[in-house]
Design an enzyme around this catalytic site. Structure first.
Site, PDB file in Angstrom:
ATOM      1  N   SER A  70       0.805  -1.220   0.000  1.00 50.35           N
ATOM      2  CA  SER A  70       0.000   0.000   0.000  1.00 50.35           C
ATOM      3  C   SER A  70       0.840   1.273   0.000  1.00 50.35           C
ATOM      4  CB  SER A  70      -0.952   0.013   1.202  1.00 50.35           C
ATOM      5  OG  SER A  70      -0.235   0.088   2.416  1.00 50.35           O
ATOM      6  N   LYS A 107       0.463   3.803   6.836  1.00 51.11           N
ATOM      7  CA  LYS A 107      -0.131   4.746   5.886  1.00 51.11           C
ATOM      8  C   LYS A 107       0.415   6.148   6.153  1.00 51.11           C
ATOM      9  CE  LYS A 107      -3.161   1.766   4.083  1.00 51.11           C
ATOM     10  NZ  LYS A 107      -2.532   0.572   4.683  1.00 51.11           N
TER      11      LYS A 107
END
Length: 279
Positions: A70, A107
């Site tokens: 990600s 993230k």
């Protein structure tokens, strides 16, 4: 190793007169992500540690192995280790490790105009995460450094590439396919010996067996009745030497039975025919 095991190892090395103080401070290392419960009680952690210089504690409270893709566009890849430091405040763009309902994630932090907190992946294949959508959300720390893992290729990519090769090898080249393809390159067969380029390609795709020079003439006579292509099996066999005795992809201008423009003519003919048969 555990903290106790490390301390025992350090004591043994020091007894041997070795200086092991360069990396003398253990920090927790999570090879499979951050488990729920840490860092509320880090002093109770009894898992795996890595050793760092004491000065690294200014930048690192624990280290996490990255799982997933990600954050690949931020050059943080699956298998990397990230150093993480606890913070009281996070700025937009900080890469953080967070716990969301007990699951850890890596993230980029972002606070929007409505003062809502988001965790943004750096990969368009993954959606942004609104922190408020989770019952329990806790940012464990900011990434302060990345140690790159060994280069790896995704399993799905390897499987796809291998399947493509297998399907290509299993493809049956028919008389009609050869007839259609050879028809399109006939204009480039400028003399009898250039039929060798056709022969080599037909061997590469499994239509002819290596050394079957007579088979080339027989096949061409059958596919193009009434045409005199002046195919001389003996001449074809004489061309089957040096790099020309290998697959077209391995032909070498410095080690071929023809040179200069003639080599380029043979190579262009073989390359074009190969492309036609593989379409």
């Amino acid at each position: 190793m555990t903290k106790k095991e490390y301390e025992e190892l350090v004591a043994l090395l020091e007894q041997s007169g070795l200086n092991v103080k360069l990396c003398d401070t253990p920090v927790p290392y999570f090879s499979g992500g951050v488990p729920a419960g840490y860092p509320e009680a880090p002093e109770d952690y009894d898992g795996e540690y890595v050793m760092v210089p004491k000065d690294f504690l200014k930048l690192c409270d624990f280290i996490v192995r990255v799982r997933g893709f990600s954050m690949k566009d931020a050059e943080i890849a699956d298998g990397d280790d990230v150093m993480v430091k606890h913070c009281d405040h996070y700025d937009d763009g900080d890469v953080v490790v967070a716990l969301l309902d007990g699951d850890s994630t890596l993230k980029a932090y972002f606070c929007d105009e409505n003062n809502e907190e988001w965790l943004i992946p750096d990969n368009d294949d993954f959606p942004p995460i609104r922190v408020a959508d989770y019952t329990s959300a806790y940012i464990l720390g900011r990434v302060t450094g990345v140690k790159k893992g060994a280069p790896r290729t995704k399993f799905s990519t390897m499987r796809r590439r291998l399947q493509e090769v297998k399907e290509k090898k299993q493809r049956v080249v028919t008389d009609q396919m050869v007839s259609d393809a050879v028809t399109q390159v006939l204009k480039d067969v400028k003399n009898g010996r250039m039929w060798f380029a056709v022969y080599r390609v037909l061997v590469d795709v499994g239509y002819l067996k290596a050394g079957d020079y007579e088979g080339l003439k027989t096949k061409m006579d059958a596919l193009f009745p009434g045409n005199d292509f002046a195919i001389n099996p003996r001449d074809i066999s004489r061309m089957d030497t040096l790099s020309f005795s290998k697959s077209v992809s391995l032909w070498n201008s410095e080690n071929a039975p023809v040179i200069g423009k003639r080599f380029r003519d043979y190579l262009r003919l073989a390359t074009d025919l190969t492309a036609l048969l593989n379409n």
